[in-house]
Scaffold this motif. Structure first.
Motif, PDB file in Angstrom:
ATOM      1  N   ARG A 235      -0.029   1.214 -75.223  1.00 58.84           N
ATOM      2  CA  ARG A 235       1.386   1.386 -75.549  1.00 58.84           C
ATOM      3  C   ARG A 235       1.750   2.832 -75.832  1.00 58.84           C
ATOM      4  NH1 ARG A 235       3.478  -2.461 -80.012  1.00 58.84           N
ATOM      5  NH2 ARG A 235       5.420  -1.783 -79.060  1.00 58.84           N
TER       6      ARG A 235
ATOM      7  N   SER B 286       4.727   4.552 -73.848  1.00 62.20           N
ATOM      8  CA  SER B 286       6.047   4.060 -74.249  1.00 62.20           C
ATOM      9  C   SER B 286       6.485   4.677 -75.564  1.00 62.20           C
ATOM     10  CB  SER B 286       6.028   2.526 -74.371  1.00 62.20           C
ATOM     11  OG  SER B 286       5.752   1.930 -73.131  1.00 62.20           O
TER      12      SER B 286
ATOM     13  N   PRO C  64      10.061   2.524 -71.779  1.00 63.46           N
ATOM     14  CA  PRO C  64       9.235   1.363 -72.163  1.00 63.46           C
ATOM     15  C   PRO C  64       9.117   0.312 -71.073  1.00 63.46           C
ATOM     16  CG  PRO C  64      10.756   1.946 -73.924  1.00 63.46           C
ATOM     17  CD  PRO C  64      11.177   2.731 -72.724  1.00 63.46           C
TER      18      PRO C  64
ATOM     19  N   PRO D 129       4.812   0.700 -68.249  1.00 65.72           N
ATOM     20  CA  PRO D 129       3.844  -0.366 -67.964  1.00 65.72           C
ATOM     21  C   PRO D 129       3.916  -0.868 -66.526  1.00 65.72           C
ATOM     22  CG  PRO D 129       5.074  -0.814 -69.991  1.00 65.72           C
ATOM     23  CD  PRO D 129       5.782   0.287 -69.285  1.00 65.72           C
TER      24      PRO D 129
END
Length: 438
Positions: A138, A141, A294, A298
């Motif tokens: 993560r 992000s 965000p 991914p």
């Protein structure tokens, strides 16, 4: 959500600090020209002084950023954040008091000296703080969110400058810098350090704990040139990331050195128009980082998103360089909604190449490389900008310096295509080898 709540004090600290920094950008071009070349819209001396300042600041940052990052690995991010956030108050106070010629030169000298230590350090240490407390999956992000917070501060700062007088702008900026320091000292929890590494199961708890106190062993913590060489030699991914960061910052600093003076000479922009342009760019950046990053990081992966951002950055600069009317810069500013992806992705990629004990070191090294670019870039772009905005230009192309910055951004894009995911973790810490651990 708990992790984001735990990081909220860091986000607020970065917002307040960036707010005080960014709100003084719009009036600085007019203040500089007024102090050095009163009544003129084009002044080579002002351009050269700005370029010299950027080069000196870059040289100082090249030395100081790895040191501050490395020291923060040992003594904590909060401790090291105190230094730049305190020092940055003093130059603002000078112009808050007066903006006449001699006060401007006093500001110029003091700001140059302090920026050699402070320039980029808040963002560098904030990135290391995030890397301490956010898992790798993560991290891109959250780096994007942190960049989005800075972009939001950019918007708010420039919006404030749009409606405040010049004197009030610097007074408010100085007050906000003080508030940022007080808020950080009161509310920001110390991040984890080498003696207190969080496991994945206890990340949220560790985020709110204070780090253990350590004896002060300054010289043992100072990074050497061999540390940076180790990082560059051990991982091809880090090497490519370093090259990309160099060319990205050559381009970015080149545009910063050229754009406002170009718009002043070409379209007679004033402080309000500078603020409007920067507000549009900042809003686009905020949308990009807080909403799109965000989702896209991914989905596409950091490496692809980095290349996309650099490609749009090149287009963004080219559009500035060929501006044929005063409306084109505003259209170009909108493209930054895509171009601003690059740096958060780049720093996330770099952070994954090293273990949790040395996040300050890796962010300091990347920032140091960016600072080296800040030394090289003004030496190239300040003479180019001054030449092509003067009567002695070899051919009529006022935006030629910005076009050259776009070329540097294209080189960064080409280099970014060579970056591949790399799961290898580098260990360049001599202390770890002496600890007896396998």
């Amino acid at each position: 959500m708990e992790k984001f709540f735990g990081l909220s004090h860091l986000f607020m600290t970065v917002f307040l600090s960036c707010f005080s920094t960014f709100m003084v950008i719009p009036p600085m071009t007019d203040i500089t020209l007024s102090a050095i070349c009163p009544g003129k819209d084009e002044c080579s001396l002002a351009i050269y002084l700005t370029g010299i300042q950027q080069a000196i600041v870059g040289m100082g940052s090249l030395v100081m950023m790895p040191i501050l990052g490395n020291l923060s690995d040992t003594y904590g991010r909060k401790v090291m954040l105190t230094v730049p956030m305190t020092l940055s108050i003093f130059p603002l106070v000078i112009l808050a008091y007066s903006r006449t010629k001699y006060f401007f030169y006093a500001y110029y000298v003091l700001r140059t000296l302090i920026a050699m230590i402070c320039e980029g350090s808040v963002q560098c240490l904030a990135l290391a703080y995030v890397a301490d407390n956010v898992p790798e999956s993560r991290r891109a992000s959250v780096f994007g969110v942190l960049s989005g917070i800075a972009s939001s501060a950019f918007v708010c700062g420039n919006l404030s400058a749009r409606f405040l007088s010049t004197a009030s702008t610097f007074q408010v900026a100085a007050a906000m810098a003080v508030i940022a320091l007080v808020y950080m000292k009161m509310f920001l929890p110390e991040s984890v350090t080498k003696g207190n590494i969080c496991s994945k199961e206890t990340e949220t708890i560790c985020l709110l704990e204070n780090s253990p106190k350590k004896g002060f062993q300054f010289f043992k913590t100072l990074p050497s040139f061999s540390d940076m060489l180790c990082l560059l030699k051990t991982s091809s991914t880090f090497l490519h990331a370093a090259v990309v960061s160099f060319f990205v910052n050559v381009a970015q600093v080149g545009v910063e050195a050229s754009l406002l003076y170009f718009l002043k000479a070409q379209f007679h922009f004033n402080t309000d128009q500078f603020a409007d342009l920067l507000i549009i760019s900042g809003i686009a950046g905020s949308i990009s980082q807080l909403l799109l990053m965000p989702i896209l990081a991914p989905a596409l992966g950091e490496e692809k998103l980095l290349s996309v951002g650099l490609l749009f950055s090149c287009l963004h600069m080219l559009l500035y360089s060929i501006a044929w009317s005063s409306w084109v810069p505003y259209a170009s500013a909108l493209i930054s909604v895509f171009s601003i992806f690059a740096m958060p992705c780049l720093k996330s990629i770099a952070s994954k190449q090293i273990g949790p004990n040395e996040q300050g070191k890796v962010q300091g090294c990347i920032t140091g490389i960016c600072s080296f670019a800040s030394v090289v870039s003004p030496l190239i772009f300040s003479p180019l900008t001054a030449l092509f905005l003067s009567q002695n230009a070899p051919f009529h192309f006022p935006g030629f310096g910005i076009a050259c910055a776009a070329f540097a951004s294209m080189l960064a894009f080409i280099q970014s295509l060579m970056i591949r995911p790399d799961d290898t973790v580098i260990n360049c810490s001599p202390n770890d080898s002496d600890s007896g651990e396998p």
